[in-house]
Motif scaffolding. Sequence first.
Motif, short mmCIF file in Angstrom:
data_model
loop_
_atom_site.label_atom_id
_atom_site.label_comp_id
_atom_site.label_asym_id
_atom_site.label_seq_id
_atom_site.Cartn_x
_atom_site.Cartn_y
_atom_site.Cartn_z
N ASP A 292 27.15 10.75 19.59
CA ASP A 292 27.90 9.54 19.24
C ASP A 292 28.16 8.69 20.49
O ASP A 292 28.07 7.46 20.45
N SER A 293 28.49 9.36 21.59
CA SER A 293 28.72 8.64 22.85
C SER A 293 27.43 8.01 23.36
O SER A 293 27.42 6.86 23.82
N ASN B 235 29.76 14.74 19.39
CA ASN B 235 30.40 13.84 20.34
C ASN B 235 29.42 13.25 21.35
O ASN B 235 29.47 12.05 21.64
N ASP C 28 31.72 10.78 27.60
CA ASP C 28 32.74 11.39 26.72
C ASP C 28 33.51 10.33 25.95
O ASP C 28 34.64 10.56 25.53
N ILE D 138 33.24 9.16 23.01
CA ILE D 138 33.64 9.68 21.70
C ILE D 138 33.97 11.15 21.88
O ILE D 138 33.12 11.93 22.31
N TYR D 139 35.20 11.51 21.59
CA TYR D 139 35.60 12.91 21.75
C TYR D 139 36.55 13.33 20.65
O TYR D 139 37.75 13.03 20.68
N ASN D 140 35.99 13.99 19.68
CA ASN D 140 36.75 14.55 18.57
C ASN D 140 36.55 16.07 18.61
O ASN D 140 35.45 16.55 18.38
N SER E 12 34.43 17.77 16.01
CA SER E 12 33.08 17.25 15.77
C SER E 12 32.06 17.95 16.66
O SER E 12 32.36 18.34 17.79
#
Length: 203
Positions: free
Chosen positions: A83-84, A80, A70, A72-74, A77
Amino acid sequence: MDFQRWKQLMQRLQLPPNKNTFDALLKSYSEPHRHYHNPIHIDATLKQLDCVQYLAEQPDEIELALWFHDAIYNPVSSSNELDSADWAAGFLKQHAVIQDRIDRVHNLIMATLHCASLKQADETLMVDIDLTILGSPESAYEQFECNVREEYKWVPEPLYKAKRKEILQGFVDRERIYHTDYFHNHLEVRARQNLNKAIRNLS
């Protein structure tokens, strides 16, 4: 999130301590909009892993995936997990880790989308660890629901309730919420009780 634990993992993976990456992860997980997907969640998943390491084929790969899953957590979005996973893969590539390991860690993180077919035993374990919150005691689960709502406080109440109910019902409709016998035996009943109550509260 404990740097000593991170450093020990790096040693087992034959990597340098990478304090800068640890600091970057901690900064990311400490972002102010995170009410559930934060350092407490990471520590909880690592604690669960400690209980079931004997079930893992590559426990260190699962641990690394948990550190990053987690990162990257937007909330606005839809990428995520990807991206993570890409961050984790890039980190490993920087250290010339073999591609098979990079691919496995990437796949472990992508498994936490909770909608993809799981191909490896470690992927099922990864997913079950990520979902242990569903089978937590009632008060802890209720706090989890409040924390998730805070992360999506920008979503209008009627829309949030409809979408959240749909997500939770998806878990209830599964033949098994937990893939591994360990988590199924320990958490399945409580998870279904928590989910059904939450669904009623959203109606």
